[in-house]
Motif scaffolding. Structure first.
Motif, short mmCIF file in Angstrom:
data_model
loop_
_atom_site.label_atom_id
_atom_site.label_comp_id
_atom_site.label_asym_id
_atom_site.label_seq_id
_atom_site.Cartn_x
_atom_site.Cartn_y
_atom_site.Cartn_z
N TRP A 82 0.70 -1.23 0.15
CA TRP A 82 -0.05 -0.02 -0.07
C TRP A 82 0.82 1.34 0.03
CZ3 TRP A 82 1.17 -3.17 3.94
CH2 TRP A 82 1.84 -2.62 5.06
N GLY A 83 2.11 1.25 0.18
CA GLY A 83 3.00 2.34 0.24
C GLY A 83 3.06 3.23 -0.91
N HIS A 84 3.16 2.67 -2.18
CA HIS A 84 3.23 3.34 -3.18
C HIS A 84 2.09 4.43 -3.52
CE1 HIS A 84 5.63 3.60 -7.47
NE2 HIS A 84 5.05 4.86 -7.04
N SER A 85 0.77 3.70 -3.44
CA SER A 85 -0.38 4.25 -3.72
C SER A 85 -0.86 5.21 -2.56
CB SER A 85 -1.43 3.00 -3.87
OG SER A 85 -1.52 2.41 -2.80
N THR A 86 -0.54 5.00 -1.23
CA THR A 86 -0.87 5.78 -0.18
C THR A 86 0.15 7.01 -0.02
OG1 THR A 86 -1.88 3.87 1.03
CG2 THR A 86 -1.54 5.89 2.17
N PHE A 87 1.35 6.76 -0.33
CA PHE A 87 2.65 7.77 0.03
C PHE A 87 3.36 8.32 -0.91
CE2 PHE A 87 2.38 5.00 3.67
CZ PHE A 87 1.66 5.52 4.64
N GLY A 88 3.19 7.58 -2.30
CA GLY A 88 3.69 8.13 -3.47
C GLY A 88 5.11 7.26 -3.42
N SER A 89 5.70 7.15 -4.36
CA SER A 89 7.05 6.64 -4.58
C SER A 89 8.13 6.86 -3.65
CB SER A 89 7.89 6.85 -5.97
OG SER A 89 8.47 8.12 -6.13
N ILE A 90 9.08 6.31 -3.36
CA ILE A 90 10.22 6.51 -2.61
C ILE A 90 11.15 7.68 -2.83
CG2 ILE A 90 10.35 4.04 -1.48
CD1 ILE A 90 12.52 3.58 -3.38
N ASP A 91 11.15 7.99 -4.08
CA ASP A 91 12.18 9.07 -4.79
C ASP A 91 11.37 10.44 -4.93
OD1 ASP A 91 14.72 7.89 -4.38
OD2 ASP A 91 13.89 6.53 -5.92
N SER A 92 9.96 10.52 -4.81
CA SER A 92 9.43 11.63 -5.03
C SER A 92 8.51 12.41 -3.84
CB SER A 92 8.08 11.36 -6.05
OG SER A 92 7.22 10.67 -5.46
N SER A 93 8.84 11.97 -2.91
CA SER A 93 8.39 12.70 -1.75
C SER A 93 9.05 14.05 -1.15
CB SER A 93 7.97 12.12 -0.42
OG SER A 93 7.49 12.59 0.60
N GLY A 94 8.64 15.07 -0.64
CA GLY A 94 9.21 16.12 -0.02
C GLY A 94 9.80 17.13 -0.76
N ASN A 95 10.43 16.80 -1.96
CA ASN A 95 10.93 17.96 -2.76
C ASN A 95 11.01 17.36 -4.18
OD1 ASN A 95 13.74 16.58 -3.14
ND2 ASN A 95 14.22 17.15 -1.02
N THR A 96 11.33 18.10 -5.22
CA THR A 96 11.53 17.94 -6.54
C THR A 96 12.76 17.70 -7.13
OG1 THR A 96 11.01 20.10 -7.16
CG2 THR A 96 9.08 18.70 -6.81
N TYR A 97 13.88 17.68 -6.35
CA TYR A 97 15.20 17.66 -6.78
C TYR A 97 15.52 16.21 -7.44
CZ TYR A 97 15.74 21.71 -3.72
OH TYR A 97 15.69 22.89 -3.19
N PRO A 98 16.08 16.25 -8.59
CA PRO A 98 16.67 14.88 -9.23
C PRO A 98 17.23 13.93 -8.47
CG PRO A 98 17.87 16.81 -10.20
CD PRO A 98 16.97 17.46 -9.11
N LYS A 99 17.24 12.80 -8.57
CA LYS A 99 17.99 11.90 -7.71
C LYS A 99 19.32 11.80 -8.77
CE LYS A 99 18.05 6.82 -6.40
NZ LYS A 99 17.51 5.61 -6.48
N ASN A 100 20.49 12.17 -8.11
CA ASN A 100 21.76 12.40 -8.69
C ASN A 100 22.74 12.04 -7.86
OD1 ASN A 100 23.70 12.93 -10.79
ND2 ASN A 100 23.74 15.17 -10.16
N TYR A 101 22.88 10.78 -7.20
CA TYR A 101 24.00 10.64 -6.37
C TYR A 101 24.32 8.84 -6.44
CZ TYR A 101 19.93 9.19 -3.86
OH TYR A 101 18.50 8.65 -3.23
N LYS A 102 25.24 8.51 -5.91
CA LYS A 102 25.86 7.08 -6.12
C LYS A 102 26.04 6.78 -4.39
CE LYS A 102 27.41 3.24 -7.55
NZ LYS A 102 26.46 2.25 -8.22
#
Length: 434
Positions: free
Chosen positions: A200-220
């Motif tokens: 239920w996490g994705h549908s309830t809270f959104g993806s793990i990489d889209s919450s809180g801010n809109t900065y791109p995922k750019n790290y290793k």
């Protein structure tokens, strides 16, 4: 056209091998390089805003960032460590990580201690109350939200990398207890893997990489420092199984078991919450995956009892070995044994032994045999030979100063030889005539 492609291939390998690296003597080491006075702190930096766990209100998430002052810093970029505090996803504070942040910053890292959303349907952190609490759905949801917030902090810091001189290709994550669960979820768990566990996490809270801010995922993420943490199931450590991890765990921990058990099972019959795999199981999984790992078992009954100075000492040396491409696995239960890694690395921090006069390969051009000469201090070494398409044709560990490699099976043409030692990397172009 062939010559242009060949030059592009060699240029790419050279840029990869001689970019700034961090295998530097006396830095990222067991001993502090900088003093307390030389560490700067930026406080209360807002990095995300996310919906509160049981209302429509928004939680403002902040972090504190520590880094060596520009007046003493010599590097243009530094590796980053992000810390998450513990507290059962109900309590705790980013201030709990101040000591670790300052100590790792004194060794040359940029460090950050972060907020993440707290709260689920258990009123306090008393172990007996936890045992009566059967809201495992709420606890699962809390772990999902915490992972979202941790990921949002990494996106924010990668966006601010120029300001804080962060090398986004060298990010390490860490935490204690629930904070370690959060950090390891961020490191090891993909969206598909977490969806299989928390449907239920994705549908309830959104993806793990889209919450809180809109900065791109750019790290290793390059490594994990885990103290008294766990993962849902080491079988989920598949997509990112190659990330090295060092763990610190008490030998008998009933809050987060060192091996495999239900969370907060201190009475032995508390099965209302879900089971997890602790640090010892994670260590075993890493070894099975061929990933380097270190497990420090504190021979006590407790939870997160390892001395913080010991964590800094061994944690920094583990990260140093990663930075020096010299990571190795270890299991120990002796917290009186300190690690020493100050001498590891080069003096200047450049991953380059081109001008050291301690490496030679001949003849060049060659036909059937290449002879190598290395100084004794460069042993052992890893020799890799690439063709012009970037394919590794041969790679082997060398334990002798003088040795030869037969090239009878190689076609005539240009090849690139890469020699990797504890001091750095040497590249040399050779020609084989037929």
């Amino acid at each position: 056209m062939k010559r242009i492609l060949l030059l592009a291939f060699f240029s790419t390998l050279l840029l990869h091998s001689f970019s700034q690296t961090y295998c530097i003597k006396n830095r990222f080491s067991s001993t502090a390089l900088f003093s307390d006075a030389q560490i700067k702190k930026d406080s209360n930096i807002v990095f995300a805003s996310a919906k509160h766990w049981n209302s429509n209100a928004m939680d403002t998430l902040r972090m504190d960032i520590y880094y060596p002052d520009a007046t003493v810093e010599t590097l243009s970029k530094r590796p980053l460590i992000v810390f998450a505090f513990g507290g059962g996803f109900l309590g705790g504070s980013r201030n709990d990580m101040v000591y670790l942040c300052r100590e790792f910053a004194k060794r040359g890292f940029v460090t950050a201690t972060i907020d993440y959303r707290l709260g689920w349907n258990c009123a306090n952190m008393n172990a007996a109350v936890f045992c009566l609490c059967n809201d495992y759905i709420g606890l699962y949801s809390a772990t999902y939200r915490a992972m979202q917030d941790f990921n949002s902090s990494l996106r924010f810091l990668s966006y601010k990398s120029a300001q804080y001189k962060i090398d986004t290709n060298y990010v390490f994550v860490s935490g204690g207890s629930s904070g370690s669960i959060t950090a390891m979820n961020a490191a090891f768990t993909s969206q598909a893997e977490i969806d299989a566990r928390i449907s239920w996490g994705h549908s309830t809270f959104g993806s793990i990489d889209s919450s809180g801010n809109t900065y791109p995922k750019n790290y290793k993420i390059r490594g994990v420092i885990d103290f008294c943490g766990a993962v849902f199931d080491t079988a989920m450590m598949t997509n990112n199984a190659n990330i090295p991890i060092i763990s610190f765990h008490d030998s008998v921990d009933c809050v987060v078991n060192t091996y495999h058990d239900y969370l907060i099972n201190c009475t032995g019959n508390c099965h209302n919450l879900f089971p997890m795999d602790g640090s010892a199981i994670i260590y075993r999984k890493a070894l099975l995956n061929g990933t380097c790992a270190e497990l420090n078992i504190n021979p006590v009954v407790g939870h997160c009892s390892s001395n913080q100075a010991y964590i800094v000492n061994h944690g920094s040396c583990f990260l140093k070995r990663i930075l020096c491409n010299n990571c190795s696995s270890l299991r120990t239960s002796n917290e009186s044994a300190l690690a020493a890694c100050d001498a590891m690395g080069t003096g200047a921090g450049m991953n380059d032994i081109n001008n050291r006069g301690d490496f030679n390969v001949y003849p060049n051009p060659a036909r059937d045999l290449l002879n190598f000469e290395l100084s004794a201090k460069n042993i052992p070494a890893i020799i890799t030979i690439y063709d012009t398409h970037g394919r590794a044709l041969l790679s082997q560990i060398i334990q002798e100063s003088n040795f030869s490699i037969h090239t009878n099976s190689f076609s005539g043409g240009i090849y690139l030889i890469k020699v990797q030692t504890q001091y750095g990397v040497r590249l040399q172009k050779v020609v084989i005539n037929r």
